[in-house]
Design a protein around this motif. Sequence first.
Motif, PDB file in Angstrom:
ATOM      1  N   CYS A  11       3.797  39.697  62.693  1.00 37.35           N
ATOM      2  CA  CYS A  11       4.159  39.976  61.305  1.00 37.35           C
ATOM      3  C   CYS A  11       3.354  39.102  60.357  1.00 37.35           C
ATOM      4  O   CYS A  11       2.893  38.025  60.698  1.00 37.35           O
ATOM      5  CB  CYS A  11       5.650  39.813  61.064  1.00 37.35           C
ATOM      6  N   LEU A  12       3.159  39.645  59.166  1.00 36.07           N
ATOM      7  CA  LEU A  12       2.505  38.952  58.072  1.00 36.07           C
ATOM      8  C   LEU A  12       3.537  38.864  56.954  1.00 36.07           C
ATOM      9  O   LEU A  12       3.668  39.782  56.143  1.00 36.07           O
ATOM     10  CB  LEU A  12       1.260  39.711  57.619  1.00 36.07           C
ATOM     11  N   PRO A  13       4.335  37.790  56.939  1.00 39.04           N
ATOM     12  CA  PRO A  13       5.446  37.713  55.989  1.00 39.04           C
ATOM     13  C   PRO A  13       5.013  37.786  54.536  1.00 39.04           C
ATOM     14  O   PRO A  13       5.731  38.323  53.701  1.00 39.04           O
ATOM     15  CB  PRO A  13       6.115  36.381  56.314  1.00 39.04           C
ATOM     16  N   VAL A  49       7.090  47.043  55.870  1.00 39.94           N
ATOM     17  CA  VAL A  49       6.435  48.181  56.511  1.00 39.94           C
ATOM     18  C   VAL A  49       6.220  47.780  57.964  1.00 39.94           C
ATOM     19  O   VAL A  49       5.760  46.678  58.248  1.00 39.94           O
ATOM     20  CB  VAL A  49       5.082  48.497  55.836  1.00 39.94           C
ATOM     21  N   VAL A  50       6.558  48.685  58.867  1.00 38.86           N
ATOM     22  CA  VAL A  50       6.367  48.431  60.299  1.00 38.86           C
ATOM     23  C   VAL A  50       5.335  49.430  60.812  1.00 38.86           C
ATOM     24  O   VAL A  50       5.542  50.637  60.761  1.00 38.86           O
ATOM     25  CB  VAL A  50       7.686  48.576  61.081  1.00 38.86           C
ATOM     26  N   HIS A  51       4.223  48.894  61.275  1.00 41.66           N
ATOM     27  CA  HIS A  51       3.149  49.724  61.848  1.00 41.66           C
ATOM     28  C   HIS A  51       3.321  49.711  63.357  1.00 41.66           C
ATOM     29  O   HIS A  51       3.309  48.655  63.987  1.00 41.66           O
ATOM     30  CB  HIS A  51       1.792  49.150  61.442  1.00 41.66           C
ATOM     31  N   ARG A  52       3.525  50.872  63.937  1.00 46.91           N
ATOM     32  CA  ARG A  52       3.783  50.984  65.368  1.00 46.91           C
ATOM     33  C   ARG A  52       2.497  51.358  66.099  1.00 46.91           C
ATOM     34  O   ARG A  52       1.804  52.297  65.719  1.00 46.91           O
ATOM     35  CB  ARG A  52       4.869  52.019  65.616  1.00 46.91           C
ATOM     36  N   LEU A  53       2.207  50.605  67.138  1.00 49.01           N
ATOM     37  CA  LEU A  53       1.038  50.855  67.987  1.00 49.01           C
ATOM     38  C   LEU A  53       1.494  50.948  69.431  1.00 49.01           C
ATOM     39  O   LEU A  53       2.571  50.465  69.782  1.00 49.01           O
ATOM     40  CB  LEU A  53       0.026  49.716  67.847  1.00 49.01           C
ATOM     41  N   MET A  72      -4.045  48.897  54.991  1.00 49.15           N
ATOM     42  CA  MET A  72      -2.603  48.941  54.760  1.00 49.15           C
ATOM     43  C   MET A  72      -2.121  47.706  54.009  1.00 49.15           C
ATOM     44  O   MET A  72      -1.333  47.805  53.070  1.00 49.15           O
ATOM     45  CB  MET A  72      -1.855  49.046  56.096  1.00 49.15           C
ATOM     46  N   ILE A  73      -2.622  46.546  54.409  1.00 46.99           N
ATOM     47  CA  ILE A  73      -2.210  45.280  53.781  1.00 46.99           C
ATOM     48  C   ILE A  73      -2.689  45.220  52.333  1.00 46.99           C
ATOM     49  O   ILE A  73      -1.994  44.686  51.470  1.00 46.99           O
ATOM     50  CB  ILE A  73      -2.746  44.092  54.601  1.00 46.99           C
ATOM     51  N   LYS A  74      -3.841  45.789  52.078  1.00 46.45           N
ATOM     52  CA  LYS A  74      -4.420  45.755  50.734  1.00 46.45           C
ATOM     53  C   LYS A  74      -3.464  46.363  49.699  1.00 46.45           C
ATOM     54  O   LYS A  74      -3.462  45.974  48.534  1.00 46.45           O
ATOM     55  CB  LYS A  74      -5.751  46.504  50.750  1.00 46.45           C
ATOM     56  N   HIS A  75      -2.640  47.299  50.120  1.00 53.82           N
ATOM     57  CA  HIS A  75      -1.739  47.998  49.210  1.00 53.82           C
ATOM     58  C   HIS A  75      -0.349  47.366  49.117  1.00 53.82           C
ATOM     59  O   HIS A  75       0.503  47.878  48.395  1.00 53.82           O
ATOM     60  CB  HIS A  75      -1.618  49.469  49.625  1.00 53.82           C
ATOM     61  N   ARG A  76      -0.125  46.302  49.844  1.00 52.86           N
ATOM     62  CA  ARG A  76       1.181  45.640  49.833  1.00 52.86           C
ATOM     63  C   ARG A  76       1.228  44.587  48.727  1.00 52.86           C
ATOM     64  O   ARG A  76       0.246  43.897  48.466  1.00 52.86           O
ATOM     65  CB  ARG A  76       1.460  44.959  51.179  1.00 52.86           C
ATOM     66  N   ILE A  77       2.379  44.442  48.109  1.00 54.20           N
ATOM     67  CA  ILE A  77       2.588  43.394  47.106  1.00 54.20           C
ATOM     68  C   ILE A  77       2.872  42.101  47.849  1.00 54.20           C
ATOM     69  O   ILE A  77       3.681  42.067  48.777  1.00 54.20           O
ATOM     70  CB  ILE A  77       3.770  43.763  46.191  1.00 54.20           C
ATOM     71  N   GLN A  78       2.213  41.036  47.443  1.00 58.33           N
ATOM     72  CA  GLN A  78       2.413  39.753  48.108  1.00 58.33           C
ATOM     73  C   GLN A  78       3.770  39.158  47.725  1.00 58.33           C
ATOM     74  O   GLN A  78       4.208  39.271  46.586  1.00 58.33           O
ATOM     75  CB  GLN A  78       1.292  38.787  47.761  1.00 58.33           C
TER      76      GLN A  78
END
Length: 95
Positions: A11-13, A49-53, A72-78
Amino acid sequence: GHKVRFRFDFCLPRYKFAIEVDGFGYHRDLKSFKRDREKQKHALIKGWVVHRLTSSNIKNEFHALLPDIKEMIKHRIQSEATIVPVGKTWCSLKE
């Protein structure tokens, strides 16, 4: 905020972004499958957001996955969320 603790594979909190690696062997029984759905629901309620692989994705396509994950991360609010160690193998999220 949930009665049951959940663990994500990665995860990237800061981005409220988690990656779950779904191996076929782990999800053979209904109980583990349902628990994963509950974990995903809880994450979505909390704004994650959970990305399933699949484990095959990781083994065979790892470098090809990175551009998609970066996009995907680029579009997330920090956020200000951080990871706090709990014991030797668990961590907790501090928001």
